[in-house]
Design an enzyme around this catalytic site. Structure first.
Site, PDB file in Angstrom:
ATOM      1  N   SER A   1     125.118  -9.291  21.326  1.00 14.78           N
ATOM      2  CA  SER A   1     125.893  -8.078  21.012  1.00 14.78           C
ATOM      3  C   SER A   1     127.014  -7.858  22.020  1.00 14.78           C
ATOM      4  O   SER A   1     128.145  -7.495  21.648  1.00 14.78           O
ATOM      5  CB  SER A   1     124.989  -6.847  20.927  1.00 14.78           C
ATOM      6  OG  SER A   1     124.127  -6.757  22.041  1.00 14.78           O
TER       7      SER A   1
ATOM      8  N   HIS B   1     117.592 -11.127  18.012  1.00 15.34           N
ATOM      9  CA  HIS B   1     118.153 -10.145  18.968  1.00 15.34           C
ATOM     10  C   HIS B   1     117.571  -8.772  18.615  1.00 15.34           C
ATOM     11  O   HIS B   1     116.351  -8.618  18.537  1.00 15.34           O
ATOM     12  CB  HIS B   1     119.675 -10.242  18.872  1.00 15.34           C
ATOM     13  CG  HIS B   1     120.453  -9.568  19.968  1.00 15.34           C
ATOM     14  ND1 HIS B   1     119.898  -9.109  21.125  1.00 15.34           N
ATOM     15  CD2 HIS B   1     121.792  -9.277  20.072  1.00 15.34           C
ATOM     16  CE1 HIS B   1     120.843  -8.563  21.887  1.00 15.34           C
ATOM     17  NE2 HIS B   1     122.000  -8.650  21.269  1.00 15.34           N
TER      18      HIS B   1
ATOM     19  N   HIS C   1     112.223 -14.696  25.753  1.00 19.10           N
ATOM     20  CA  HIS C   1     113.580 -14.259  26.094  1.00 19.10           C
ATOM     21  C   HIS C   1     114.422 -15.464  26.490  1.00 19.10           C
ATOM     22  O   HIS C   1     113.897 -16.422  27.063  1.00 19.10           O
ATOM     23  CB  HIS C   1     113.571 -13.239  27.246  1.00 19.10           C
ATOM     24  CG  HIS C   1     114.816 -12.426  27.292  1.00 19.10           C
ATOM     25  ND1 HIS C   1     115.946 -12.838  27.959  1.00 19.10           N
ATOM     26  CD2 HIS C   1     115.130 -11.242  26.706  1.00 19.10           C
ATOM     27  CE1 HIS C   1     116.888 -11.932  27.801  1.00 19.10           C
ATOM     28  NE2 HIS C   1     116.430 -10.948  27.047  1.00 19.10           N
TER      29      HIS C   1
ATOM     30  N   ARG D   1     112.243  -3.520  30.936  1.00 24.93           N
ATOM     31  CA  ARG D   1     112.456  -2.477  29.926  1.00 24.93           C
ATOM     32  C   ARG D   1     111.163  -2.238  29.136  1.00 24.93           C
ATOM     33  O   ARG D   1     110.908  -1.137  28.660  1.00 24.93           O
ATOM     34  CB  ARG D   1     113.606  -2.874  28.986  1.00 24.93           C
ATOM     35  CG  ARG D   1     114.931  -3.066  29.726  1.00 24.93           C
ATOM     36  CD  ARG D   1     115.993  -3.669  28.838  1.00 24.93           C
ATOM     37  NE  ARG D   1     115.608  -4.972  28.315  1.00 24.93           N
ATOM     38  CZ  ARG D   1     116.310  -5.669  27.424  1.00 24.93           C
ATOM     39  NH1 ARG D   1     117.445  -5.167  26.949  1.00 24.93           N
ATOM     40  NH2 ARG D   1     115.906  -6.849  27.009  1.00 24.93           N
TER      41      ARG D   1
HETATM   42  N1  HAX Z   1     106.926 -16.941  19.165  1.00 25.48           N
HETATM   43  C1  HAX Z   1     106.870 -18.232  18.770  1.00 25.48           C
HETATM   44  N2  HAX Z   1     107.716 -19.189  19.211  1.00 25.48           N
HETATM   45  C2  HAX Z   1     108.617 -18.816  20.130  1.00 25.48           C
HETATM   46  C3  HAX Z   1     108.705 -17.528  20.638  1.00 25.48           C
HETATM   47  C4  HAX Z   1     107.819 -16.548  20.109  1.00 25.48           C
HETATM   48  N3  HAX Z   1     107.882 -15.283  20.475  1.00 25.48           N
HETATM   49  N4  HAX Z   1     109.695 -17.486  21.550  1.00 25.48           N
HETATM   50  C5  HAX Z   1     110.222 -18.715  21.615  1.00 25.48           C
HETATM   51  N5  HAX Z   1     109.574 -19.530  20.733  1.00 25.48           N
HETATM   52  C6  HAX Z   1     109.888 -20.918  20.422  1.00 25.48           C
HETATM   53  C7  HAX Z   1     111.324 -21.009  19.940  1.00 25.48           C
HETATM   54  O1  HAX Z   1     111.415 -20.641  18.560  1.00 25.48           O
HETATM   55  C8  HAX Z   1     111.626 -22.458  20.201  1.00 25.48           C
HETATM   56  O2  HAX Z   1     111.000 -23.231  19.214  1.00 25.48           O
HETATM   57  P1  HAX Z   1     111.727 -24.533  18.572  1.00 25.48           P
HETATM   58  O3  HAX Z   1     112.007 -25.427  19.746  1.00 25.48           O
HETATM   59  O4  HAX Z   1     110.704 -25.063  17.628  1.00 25.48           O
HETATM   60  O5  HAX Z   1     112.977 -24.044  17.925  1.00 25.48           O
HETATM   61  C9  HAX Z   1     110.890 -22.717  21.528  1.00 25.48           C
HETATM   62  O6  HAX Z   1     109.872 -21.710  21.602  1.00 25.48           O
HETATM   63  C10 HAX Z   1     111.755 -22.644  22.747  1.00 25.48           C
HETATM   64  O7  HAX Z   1     112.416 -21.387  22.768  1.00 25.48           O
HETATM   65  P2  HAX Z   1     112.841 -20.727  24.165  1.00 25.48           P
HETATM   66  O8  HAX Z   1     113.775 -21.672  24.822  1.00 25.48           O
HETATM   67  O9  HAX Z   1     111.642 -20.285  24.905  1.00 25.48           O
HETATM   68  O10 HAX Z   1     113.587 -19.421  23.671  1.00 25.48           O
HETATM   69  P3  HAX Z   1     115.115 -19.244  23.206  1.00 25.48           P
HETATM   70  O11 HAX Z   1     115.930 -18.998  24.401  1.00 25.48           O
HETATM   71  O12 HAX Z   1     115.534 -20.332  22.287  1.00 25.48           O
HETATM   72  O13 HAX Z   1     115.000 -17.926  22.329  1.00 25.48           O
HETATM   73  C11 HAX Z   1     114.243 -15.767  21.812  1.00 25.48           C
HETATM   74  C12 HAX Z   1     114.737 -16.690  22.912  1.00 25.48           C
HETATM   75  C13 HAX Z   1     114.176 -14.361  22.344  1.00 25.48           C
HETATM   76  C14 HAX Z   1     115.249 -15.796  20.656  1.00 25.48           C
HETATM   77  C15 HAX Z   1     112.836 -16.249  21.348  1.00 25.48           C
HETATM   78  O14 HAX Z   1     111.927 -16.113  22.418  1.00 25.48           O
HETATM   79  C16 HAX Z   1     112.335 -15.497  20.135  1.00 25.48           C
HETATM   80  O15 HAX Z   1     112.668 -15.884  19.019  1.00 25.48           O
HETATM   81  N6  HAX Z   1     111.529 -14.402  20.337  1.00 25.48           N
HETATM   82  C17 HAX Z   1     111.072 -13.584  19.236  1.00 25.48           C
HETATM   83  C18 HAX Z   1     112.215 -12.701  18.726  1.00 25.48           C
HETATM   84  C19 HAX Z   1     112.524 -11.600  19.724  1.00 25.48           C
HETATM   85  O16 HAX Z   1     111.645 -10.920  20.223  1.00 25.48           O
HETATM   86  N7  HAX Z   1     113.820 -11.389  19.979  1.00 25.48           N
HETATM   87  C20 HAX Z   1     114.282 -10.319  20.873  1.00 25.48           C
HETATM   88  C21 HAX Z   1     114.679 -10.825  22.251  1.00 25.48           C
HETATM   89  C22 HAX Z   1     115.151  -9.720  23.157  1.00 25.48           C
HETATM   90  C23 HAX Z   1     116.415  -9.149  22.636  1.00 25.48           C
HETATM   91  O17 HAX Z   1     117.472  -9.737  22.581  1.00 25.48           O
HETATM   92  N8  HAX Z   1     116.336  -7.954  22.170  1.00 25.48           N
HETATM   93  O18 HAX Z   1     117.361  -7.415  21.507  1.00 25.48           O
END
Ligand code: HAX
Length: 451
Positions: A241, A271, A318, A327
């Site tokens: 964002s 996000h 994250h 937070r």
């Molecule tokens: N559940 C299952 N798998 C997860 C996971 C979770 N909560 N978090 C990460 N992973 C997986 C990823 O999907 C990725 O899998 P692939 O290699 O198969 O694609 C792997 O673990 C490595 O990911 P990472 O490097 O640890 O995490 P990223 O930096 O790629 O992504 C995210 C960070 C926040 C997007 C991710 O942890 C996620 O999707 N979390 C759930 C959604 C979420 O809560 N988003 C909000 C984040 C905070 C925010 O911005 N708020 O607005």
């Protein structure tokens, strides 16, 4: 009302001098390296943005102008001894770089109250949309339509000099922030409360007035809203964002468009949309296990099956943080202080113990700990804000404080249009295989030199 603007101008001009000195004297200093791994995994960790308002440390969490969330919640003056700090105080800190006095905070509250009148056509735009249109779609349409009010847009079209861009941007930023609670509350009441709208109360602070216009006028609701609006405000410049707002703003698009674009980024499930998903995911779990108060073991089995089927558990993980999100801790602390025994909050607390080991066991998740979105849904629901489709809009109102402060600094510095370079896959393969040599010691403004 000019008081805050003058203070900002003084502080910003000092920053501008620092910016010029750095640019003129140190532009060729190397601050990091870029690998193919970085390019293929979202450029995480590559220093490439300039953001004054806050910095995210993977192992400590967010610091606003050097002040952690925990310190901030102790330092910023409150309206009363047991109240929460006002988001106005955080805005002042991000903008001016100093911890505000109570007077500074009430100055901003009053300024925003006088700017809060939303033009009629914005409500017409909202009312023209289907009643079941997603709240974020209504919100973005409303914000975009408000660009008709942009001082920056008019000044730019009239040929104002670049060094004065910040001035009309400031007016837009303050007007936009001031009007967001009214717009969002209008959408909330239209979508979920039969269009029975509640007039603003200009005596209230920004977050308190938002709670009031949503229909939650009790002191505990206002306290909740002040906390909520403070903790979601900023998370340095690289999150989607903030980065989108900055990117779109770099084209000299007006602040309304830039912010609207940022909100469309916030609306993604990786996000800010995660804050809605968390609650619907928990509700699905309750239905599936057919138990409103499932044991940790039942939760573990549900989560394990969910992960085995390829699911992503919302609210955990994250891109930068490697600890429990401060937070999240702030909301937990709030809940422990004010809420006794709520099922959903109990489930959120159980998830804290159950989910991280399961995510760790996947061997791929870099941060198994909960983020900000893991807690907020249960908290809002406890206070009667049950419409989870609306949660990302609430997040977005708060996020305006950070991204709009940053846009102001972009204008003060006169940052140029952002334009990184891209290559096709074959180019990276050729570099990896040594068929193309890149000379990183010989970069210029147009990018890497091949040799
Ligand atoms: N559940 C299952 N798998 C997860 C996971 C979770 N909560 N978090 C990460 N992973 C997986 C990823 O999907 C990725 O899998 P692939 O290699 O198969 O694609 C792997 O673990 C490595 O990911 P990472 O490097 O640890 O995490 P990223 O930096 O790629 O992504 C995210 C960070 C926040 C997007 C991710 O942890 C996620 O999707 N979390 C759930 C959604 C979420 O809560 N988003 C909000 C984040 C905070 C925010 O911005 N708020 O607005």
């Amino acid at each position: 009302m000019e008081y805050i603007k003058n203070r900002f101008y003084e502080a910003a001009m000092k920053k501008y001098d620092e910016y010029l000195k750095l640019k003129n004297e140190h532009s060729d200093v190397v601050v990091g390296k870029v690998t193919i791994g970085h390019v293929l995994s979202g450029m995480k960790g590559v220093p490439s943005l300039l953001t004054e308002t806050s910095k995210l440390d993977p192992n400590e969490g967010i610091r606003f102008r050097g002040i952690s969330l925990k310190e901030l919640r102790k330092t910023i003056p409150r309206l009363c001894a047991h109240g929460e700090p006002l988001p106005e105080g955080l805005f002042y800190l991000m903008l001016i770089g100093e911890v505000p006095e109570l007077d500074d905070i009430s100055n901003i509250s009053k300024d925003w109250a006088t700017r809060a009148i939303v033009p009629g056509h914005v409500f017409d735009v909202i009312d023209a949309m289907p009643k079941n249109a997603r709240p974020m779609a209504q919100y973005v349409a409303a914000i975009t339509s408000m660009a008709s009010e942009s001082y920056f847009l008019n000044a730019h079209q009239a040929g104002v000099q670049k060094k004065y861009y910040w001035d009309t941007t400031y007016e837009d930023v303050m007007n936009l922030i001031a009007r967001l609670p009214r717009i969002a509350a209008y959408i909330y009441r239209r979508t979920f409360h039969k269009g029975e709208h509640i007039d603003p109360d200009p005596r209230l602070d920004w977050a308190g007035n938002f709670a009031h216009m949503m229909g939650f006028s009790s002191p505990p609701h206002m306290r909740l809203m002040r906390m909520y609006m403070s903790i979601h405000a900023d998370h340095e410049g690289g999150n989607v964002s903030a980065h989108t707002t900055h990117l779109v703003g770099s084209t000299l698009s007006n602040p309304y468009y830039a912010y609207a674009a940022g909100m469309l980024g916030l609306a993604g499930p990786l996000h800010g949309f995660a804050n809605q998903n968390v609650l619907s995911w928990i509700m699905d779990m309750i239905r599936d296990v057919n138990d409103e108060d499932p044991s940790p073991d039942r939760i573990r089995k549900y989560c394990k099956k969910f992960l085995d089927q390829g699911g992503v558990i919302p609210g955990f993980g994250h891109a930068v943080l490697r600890i429990t999100d401060p937070r999240y801790d702030a909301q937990k602390e709030f809940a422990e202080k004010f809420i006794k025994n709520d099922n959903l909050i109990n489930i959120v607390n159980k998830l804290y113990n159950v989910v991280p080991p399961l995510l760790e066991a996947t061997g791929k998740v870099k941060n198994p700990w909960p983020n900000v979105d893991a807690y907020s849904g249960a908290l809002l629901r406890f206070y009667g804000i049950k419409e989870h489709n609306f949660y990302t809009v609430m997040f977005g109102i708060s996020r305006a404080l950070g991204v709009m402060s940053s846009l102001l600094f972009d204008r003060v510095f006169g940052l140029p249009i952002e334009r990184p370079t891209s290559y096709p896959l074959q180019w990276y393969r050729d570099v990896a295989e040594g068929k193309i040599k890149v000379d990183i010691g010989n970069c210029d403004d147009s990018g890497i030199k091949e040799s």
